[in-house]
Write a protein that holds these residues in place. Sequence first.
Motif, PDB file in Angstrom:
ATOM      1  N   LEU A  31       7.884  -8.828 -16.571  1.00  0.00           N
ATOM      2  CA  LEU A  31       8.471  -7.602 -16.038  1.00  0.00           C
ATOM      3  C   LEU A  31       7.682  -6.374 -16.503  1.00  0.00           C
ATOM      4  N   ALA A  32       7.148  -6.472 -17.717  1.00  0.00           N
ATOM      5  CA  ALA A  32       6.398  -5.346 -18.278  1.00  0.00           C
ATOM      6  C   ALA A  32       4.965  -5.288 -17.744  1.00  0.00           C
ATOM      7  N   GLY A  33       4.632  -6.206 -16.846  1.00  0.00           N
ATOM      8  CA  GLY A  33       3.294  -6.140 -16.256  1.00  0.00           C
ATOM      9  C   GLY A  33       2.326  -7.150 -16.839  1.00  0.00           C
ATOM     10  N   ASN A  34       2.812  -8.021 -17.717  1.00  0.00           N
ATOM     11  CA  ASN A  34       1.899  -8.937 -18.397  1.00  0.00           C
ATOM     12  C   ASN A  34       1.953 -10.372 -17.882  1.00  0.00           C
ATOM     13  N   GLY A  35       2.463 -10.568 -16.672  1.00  0.00           N
ATOM     14  CA  GLY A  35       2.449 -11.906 -16.090  1.00  0.00           C
ATOM     15  C   GLY A  35       1.035 -12.282 -15.686  1.00  0.00           C
ATOM     16  N   PRO A  36       0.826 -13.558 -15.319  1.00  0.00           N
ATOM     17  CA  PRO A  36      -0.525 -14.014 -15.003  1.00  0.00           C
ATOM     18  C   PRO A  36      -1.154 -13.276 -13.811  1.00  0.00           C
ATOM     19  N   CYS A  37      -0.344 -12.779 -12.873  1.00  0.00           N
ATOM     20  CA  CYS A  37      -0.944 -12.186 -11.663  1.00  0.00           C
ATOM     21  C   CYS A  37      -0.517 -10.751 -11.383  1.00  0.00           C
ATOM     22  N   ASN A  38       0.198 -10.091 -12.314  1.00  0.00           N
ATOM     23  CA  ASN A  38       0.663  -8.728 -11.996  1.00  0.00           C
ATOM     24  C   ASN A  38      -0.477  -7.834 -11.516  1.00  0.00           C
ATOM     25  N   ARG A  39      -1.576  -7.863 -12.256  1.00  0.00           N
ATOM     26  CA  ARG A  39      -2.676  -6.961 -11.921  1.00  0.00           C
ATOM     27  C   ARG A  39      -3.287  -7.315 -10.565  1.00  0.00           C
ATOM     28  N   ASP A  40      -3.456  -8.623 -10.339  1.00  0.00           N
ATOM     29  CA  ASP A  40      -4.045  -9.065  -9.064  1.00  0.00           C
ATOM     30  C   ASP A  40      -3.161  -8.675  -7.882  1.00  0.00           C
ATOM     31  N   ARG A  41      -1.856  -8.845  -8.051  1.00  0.00           N
ATOM     32  CA  ARG A  41      -0.948  -8.550  -6.925  1.00  0.00           C
ATOM     33  C   ARG A  41      -1.004  -7.076  -6.561  1.00  0.00           C
ATOM     34  N   LEU A  42      -0.888  -6.229  -7.571  1.00  0.00           N
ATOM     35  CA  LEU A  42      -0.913  -4.792  -7.284  1.00  0.00           C
ATOM     36  C   LEU A  42      -2.273  -4.387  -6.734  1.00  0.00           C
ATOM     37  N   ALA A  43      -3.325  -4.965  -7.307  1.00  0.00           N
ATOM     38  CA  ALA A  43      -4.673  -4.614  -6.847  1.00  0.00           C
ATOM     39  C   ALA A  43      -4.842  -5.006  -5.381  1.00  0.00           C
ATOM     40  N   ALA A  44      -4.308  -6.159  -4.997  1.00  0.00           N
ATOM     41  CA  ALA A  44      -4.449  -6.618  -3.612  1.00  0.00           C
ATOM     42  C   ALA A  44      -3.681  -5.699  -2.666  1.00  0.00           C
ATOM     43  N   ARG A  45      -2.476  -5.292  -3.060  1.00  0.00           N
ATOM     44  CA  ARG A  45      -1.686  -4.394  -2.196  1.00  0.00           C
ATOM     45  C   ARG A  45      -2.359  -3.017  -2.098  1.00  0.00           C
ATOM     46  N   ARG A  46      -2.884  -2.542  -3.246  1.00  0.00           N
ATOM     47  CA  ARG A  46      -3.554  -1.230  -3.214  1.00  0.00           C
ATOM     48  C   ARG A  46      -4.804  -1.290  -2.353  1.00  0.00           C
ATOM     49  N   LYS A  47      -5.522  -2.393  -2.446  1.00  0.00           N
ATOM     50  CA  LYS A  47      -6.757  -2.523  -1.658  1.00  0.00           C
ATOM     51  C   LYS A  47      -6.426  -2.511  -0.168  1.00  0.00           C
ATOM     52  N   ALA A  48      -5.401  -3.284   0.218  1.00  0.00           N
ATOM     53  CA  ALA A  48      -5.020  -3.313   1.635  1.00  0.00           C
ATOM     54  C   ALA A  48      -4.618  -1.912   2.088  1.00  0.00           C
ATOM     55  N   HIS A  49      -3.885  -1.215   1.233  1.00  0.00           N
ATOM     56  CA  HIS A  49      -3.418   0.128   1.569  1.00  0.00           C
ATOM     57  C   HIS A  49      -4.600   1.091   1.685  1.00  0.00           C
ATOM     58  N   ASP A  50      -5.483   1.054   0.695  1.00  0.00           N
ATOM     59  CA  ASP A  50      -6.626   1.976   0.694  1.00  0.00           C
ATOM     60  C   ASP A  50      -7.609   1.646   1.817  1.00  0.00           C
ATOM     61  N   ASP A  51      -7.906   0.356   1.981  1.00  0.00           N
ATOM     62  CA  ASP A  51      -8.849  -0.034   3.039  1.00  0.00           C
ATOM     63  C   ASP A  51      -8.297   0.290   4.423  1.00  0.00           C
ATOM     64  N   GLY A  52      -6.980   0.313   4.532  1.00  0.00           N
ATOM     65  CA  GLY A  52      -6.367   0.567   5.835  1.00  0.00           C
ATOM     66  C   GLY A  52      -6.121   2.037   6.112  1.00  0.00           C
ATOM     67  N   ALA A  53      -6.413   2.898   5.128  1.00  0.00           N
ATOM     68  CA  ALA A  53      -6.072   4.324   5.283  1.00  0.00           C
ATOM     69  C   ALA A  53      -6.736   4.919   6.526  1.00  0.00           C
ATOM     70  N   TRP A  54      -8.021   4.604   6.729  1.00  0.00           N
ATOM     71  CA  TRP A  54      -8.728   5.207   7.865  1.00  0.00           C
ATOM     72  C   TRP A  54      -8.143   4.729   9.204  1.00  0.00           C
ATOM     73  N   VAL A  55      -7.587   3.519   9.212  1.00  0.00           N
ATOM     74  CA  VAL A  55      -6.982   2.991  10.446  1.00  0.00           C
ATOM     75  C   VAL A  55      -5.701   3.771  10.762  1.00  0.00           C
ATOM     76  N   ARG A  56      -4.890   3.967   9.726  1.00  0.00           N
ATOM     77  CA  ARG A  56      -3.634   4.708   9.931  1.00  0.00           C
ATOM     78  C   ARG A  56      -3.929   6.154  10.314  1.00  0.00           C
ATOM     79  N   GLU A  57      -4.946   6.727   9.668  1.00  0.00           N
ATOM     80  CA  GLU A  57      -5.322   8.106  10.013  1.00  0.00           C
ATOM     81  C   GLU A  57      -5.786   8.182  11.466  1.00  0.00           C
ATOM     82  N   ALA A  58      -6.553   7.180  11.895  1.00  0.00           N
ATOM     83  CA  ALA A  58      -7.058   7.170  13.275  1.00  0.00           C
ATOM     84  C   ALA A  58      -5.886   7.108  14.254  1.00  0.00           C
ATOM     85  N   ALA A  59      -4.893   6.274  13.937  1.00  0.00           N
ATOM     86  CA  ALA A  59      -3.749   6.127  14.846  1.00  0.00           C
ATOM     87  C   ALA A  59      -2.987   7.449  14.951  1.00  0.00           C
ATOM     88  N   VAL A  60      -2.831   8.134  13.823  1.00  0.00           N
ATOM     89  CA  VAL A  60      -2.129   9.424  13.824  1.00  0.00           C
ATOM     90  C   VAL A  60      -2.945  10.458  14.612  1.00  0.00           C
TER      91      VAL A  60
END
Lengths: 330, 258
Positions: free
Chosen positions: A285-314
């Motif tokens: 819960l405190a962030g020290n599980g085996p995949c906490n960092r990977d999970r957040l990093a993957a979601r942030r990457k999808a969000h950041d990589d997709g920013a230009w797509v969302r901006e284009a749609a707007v």
Amino acid sequence: MYTQALNSSDGEERHIEDAERAAQFQARIDAEERIEPNDWMPAAYRKTLTRQISQHAHSEIVGMLPEGNWITRAPSLRRKAALLAKVQDECGHGLYLYAAAETLGSSREELVDLMLAGKAKYSSIFNYPTLTWADIGTIGWLVDGAAIMNQIPLCRCSYGPYARAMIRVCKEESFHQRQGFEIMLTLCRGTDEQKAMAQDALNRWWWPVLMMFGPPDQVSQHSDTSTKWKIKRFSNDELRQKFVDATVPQAQFLGLSIPDPGMKQNEAGNWEYSAIDWEEFKQVLAGNGPCNRDRLAARRKAHDDGAWVREAAVAYAEKRRQRSTLQAAE
Amino acid sequence: MTVANISVSETPLVLYTLRRADDALILGHRLSEWCGHAPMLEEDMALANMGLDLLGQARELYSYAAKVEGRGNDEDKFAYLRDVRQYRNLLLLEQPNGDFARTMVRQFFYASFADLYWRAMMRSTDATLAAIAAKSEKESAYHVRHSSEWIVRLGDGTEESHRRAQSAIDELWAFTGEMFSVDDSERALIDAGIAIDPAPLRSQWLKTITGVADEATLALPTNDWMQQGGRSGRHSEHLGHLLSELQSMPRTFPGATW
């Protein structure tokens, strides 16, 4: 894109909760009436539900990652299609749930930002890795099984939009649970290597799955008010016991042993399990599980990589709006 | 790899069917790679949807190829136990996802072709292929709609999205010619009315592509050089990596049932 239409209530002062309105609200809850988005509700009720529903939504979305990890490696075309469809369902659940949370006045975008900033939680179970194909079976069988135990009572939750979303979610989850069990059954009837793979997965997932029901009743933070508001209808320990009692015979049927040698059935027929290692739960819960960092990093990457797509749609939608305004003016 | 490749008796009808099955599987697999990583949840749903359509097409086509071949192969053996040189898909479809623009341009180029192709194939004298065509055409029509809407949004969106969409078109253009070419093996099926000739579809395809590109303020390349080879197993380097991932389980655990 993300709706902003319901943000207006967010900044409003909601402190004028006179005793009379609060009493009327509680009377409605006690009478099993559903609370709807436009009804008056205490600020704390809104806050509790926004937290719970958005955490639930985040869990569905982050939960796509461990299972998504096996879509490209599913061992047969039938399994591949079923897994892709399943992970797509989880995404759909995330969407309904964000929509339900939006009815309380927070936009999807705000809620997602909180999660990406590490300020909102998601179910800790998704911070464990999927190492073998048997993990996909185990997640369906146990993780979805535990989720169903938690969620069936939520179909009668006092907040209408959440309760209605849960009805659909539960139907799909129970399909996923059967699918997961069927993967396990196939492994357990397979080669020695496959059986060992199934047992290993159960060994790794069993305790984290029991932790999914949350801390023991004596220390659970949110239970009292949630119970009063009929958001929560059973205690963590009650649900956990129900899950264990349902699961033990399934494991026996599969020929797998639950990694708790001290477990025994009492006279009432309940399976008594050994002490849960809550220190592990706290750490994950405190962030020290085996995949906490990977999970957040993957979601942030999808969000950041997709920013230009969302901006284009707007930007495109804005151009179109301007063009149609111009046309109308001509 | 610990499990041997299967051998396939590539009669014209088996080869024809495997080519279309491989197209659907490889593109479906590529789309499935996006799951959980798309620019927005709605696109996670849509990309998975299209991937599932294609996986469904692949399974039907593989099963039909297995039946026609009659040598005990099945959908999973075709998918999991042939190596790069035995795969028959179009080069376009094995190209990596790249950014979202690259994925959408690939989808748009292929779906605009597949939609015309499957519609024409509904007239096939082979009842199974005609039935698969009827289902695939409906699905492709949605893929065209979805991808063409994105091409327009990206092309006419921001400077960055325009640049990315244009670069995807420029990069993928050389792989589009292969969709319309035919070898002797397929020619025999066309003459028999089992397959249709894709060459005449090119003008209609170009019309669709041009219309969308115009609306998107994007330019189509004037370069005519077209890369070919997928249909005879001469692939790009990308396919081997895709297959090593796709096939890892059946290759590691010989003979297991999943």
